[in-house]
Design a protein around this motif. Sequence first.
Motif, PDB file in Angstrom:
ATOM      1  N   ILE A   1       0.845  -1.200   0.000  1.00 20.16           N
ATOM      2  CA  ILE A   1       0.000   0.000   0.000  1.00 20.16           C
ATOM      3  C   ILE A   1       0.882   1.252   0.000  1.00 20.16           C
ATOM      4  CG2 ILE A   1      -1.671   1.331   1.366  1.00 20.16           C
ATOM      5  CD1 ILE A   1      -2.843  -1.428   2.279  1.00 20.16           C
ATOM      6  N   GLU A   2       1.982   1.221   0.724  1.00 23.54           N
ATOM      7  CA  GLU A   2       2.895   2.375   0.725  1.00 23.54           C
ATOM      8  C   GLU A   2       3.468   2.633  -0.656  1.00 23.54           C
ATOM      9  OE1 GLU A   2       5.610   3.420   3.545  1.00 23.54           O
ATOM     10  OE2 GLU A   2       4.370   2.901   5.276  1.00 23.54           O
ATOM     11  N   VAL A   3       3.798   1.561  -1.354  1.00 27.05           N
ATOM     12  CA  VAL A   3       4.378   1.715  -2.702  1.00 27.05           C
ATOM     13  C   VAL A   3       3.320   2.216  -3.684  1.00 27.05           C
ATOM     14  CG1 VAL A   3       5.384   0.475  -4.661  1.00 27.05           C
ATOM     15  CG2 VAL A   3       6.190   0.000  -2.338  1.00 27.05           C
ATOM     16  N   ILE A   4       2.175   1.572  -3.690  1.00 29.95           N
ATOM     17  CA  ILE A   4       1.130   1.930  -4.664  1.00 29.95           C
ATOM     18  C   ILE A   4       0.527   3.293  -4.321  1.00 29.95           C
ATOM     19  CG2 ILE A   4      -1.108   1.222  -5.624  1.00 29.95           C
ATOM     20  CD1 ILE A   4      -0.214  -1.720  -4.878  1.00 29.95           C
ATOM     21  N   ASN A   5       0.383   3.551  -3.035  1.00 28.47           N
ATOM     22  CA  ASN A   5      -0.204   4.818  -2.574  1.00 28.47           C
ATOM     23  C   ASN A   5      -1.565   5.086  -3.221  1.00 28.47           C
ATOM     24  OD1 ASN A   5      -0.369   7.231  -1.173  1.00 28.47           O
ATOM     25  ND2 ASN A   5       0.731   8.400  -2.740  1.00 28.47           N
ATOM     26  N   PRO A   6      -2.493   4.125  -3.077  1.00 23.56           N
ATOM     27  CA  PRO A   6      -3.785   4.250  -3.761  1.00 23.56           C
ATOM     28  C   PRO A   6      -4.673   5.313  -3.115  1.00 23.56           C
ATOM     29  CG  PRO A   6      -3.866   2.390  -2.258  1.00 23.56           C
ATOM     30  CD  PRO A   6      -2.453   2.927  -2.209  1.00 23.56           C
ATOM     31  N   ARG A   7      -5.603   5.844  -3.901  1.00 22.51           N
ATOM     32  CA  ARG A   7      -6.616   6.753  -3.350  1.00 22.51           C
ATOM     33  C   ARG A   7      -7.730   5.966  -2.677  1.00 22.51           C
ATOM     34  NH1 ARG A   7      -6.921  11.673  -6.184  1.00 22.51           N
ATOM     35  NH2 ARG A   7      -8.610  12.143  -4.740  1.00 22.51           N
ATOM     36  N   MET A   8      -7.954   4.730  -3.203  1.00 23.38           N
ATOM     37  CA  MET A   8      -9.070   3.936  -2.691  1.00 23.38           C
ATOM     38  C   MET A   8      -8.669   2.468  -2.614  1.00 23.38           C
ATOM     39  SD  MET A   8     -12.963   4.021  -3.992  1.00 23.38           S
ATOM     40  CE  MET A   8     -13.260   2.746  -5.153  1.00 23.38           C
ATOM     41  N   ILE A   9      -9.111   1.808  -1.550  1.00 21.54           N
ATOM     42  CA  ILE A   9      -8.931   0.364  -1.408  1.00 21.54           C
ATOM     43  C   ILE A   9     -10.308  -0.276  -1.392  1.00 21.54           C
ATOM     44  CG2 ILE A   9      -8.123  -1.494   0.108  1.00 21.54           C
ATOM     45  CD1 ILE A   9      -5.915   0.455   1.085  1.00 21.54           C
ATOM     46  N   VAL A  10     -10.479  -1.323  -2.200  1.00 23.78           N
ATOM     47  CA  VAL A  10     -11.733  -2.079  -2.224  1.00 23.78           C
ATOM     48  C   VAL A  10     -11.492  -3.433  -1.565  1.00 23.78           C
ATOM     49  CG1 VAL A  10     -13.518  -3.119  -3.669  1.00 23.78           C
ATOM     50  CG2 VAL A  10     -12.501  -0.923  -4.337  1.00 23.78           C
ATOM     51  N   PRO A  11     -11.896  -3.587  -0.291  1.00 26.96           N
ATOM     52  CA  PRO A  11     -11.823  -4.904   0.332  1.00 26.96           C
ATOM     53  C   PRO A  11     -12.918  -5.788  -0.263  1.00 26.96           C
ATOM     54  CG  PRO A  11     -12.143  -3.149   1.986  1.00 26.96           C
ATOM     55  CD  PRO A  11     -12.463  -2.579   0.642  1.00 26.96           C
TER      56      PRO A  11
END
Length: 199
Positions: free
Chosen positions: A112-122
């Motif tokens: 998550i730190e690398v991708i640095n997404p705006r949104m996560i879909v669990p």
Amino acid sequence: MKKEDLMAVIEGRIAQCQMCPLGLLRKNTVPGEGNLYSPILFVGEGPGEEEDNQGRPFVGKAGQLLTKILESVNIAREDVYIANMVKCRPPNNRVPTSLEIQSCSQYLLAQIEVINPRMIVPLGSTALNFFLGEDQQITKVRGREFIWKGNIIIFPMFHPSYLLRNPSKEKGSPKDLTWQDIKKVRKYYDDFMHGDTQK
Ligand code: URA
Ligand code: URA
């Protein structure tokens, strides 16, 4: 370092990992795959048999359905990043234990730190409970927006395996709700790509 190099380091650590008992049983580790620059990250539960065979996430029956769900709104798998809570297959596809999730979560958090997404879909309960806590129920919170760590939108959706077990497309069915949810994901995706700061 470039994102590609950082992710390669994480993948290398996963490939060597023996932090939990699942490491003894795997054929392949399944770190995840996709676009490191995607604003959206999908997180499933853990690899199944086909994923373990191939070392790739969501390539079995549930994965094929996830691919179709994405394609229904013209998102290709390669446009987004797809990962799992645990990187090794739990025997007989059982739910990963909290110990397995805890020890493996360092890898997801690093991703998550690398991708640095705006949104996560669990996708489904296991990922939902990791991000939003054990007391959350997927049937209640799917399709709703939450904020995690101050600035990441969490938008839970049903797990595709659940949809395979509930094939009805009637109004209000899990599949119908998922269709509504993925259309919203498409809107978020467009907004993120066009640089809007709000939904
Ligand atoms: N189910 C998951 O949660 N993840 C996969 O990669 C495949 C099936
Ligand atoms: N239970 C789950 O674990 N996942 C779903 O998506 C729905 C019910």
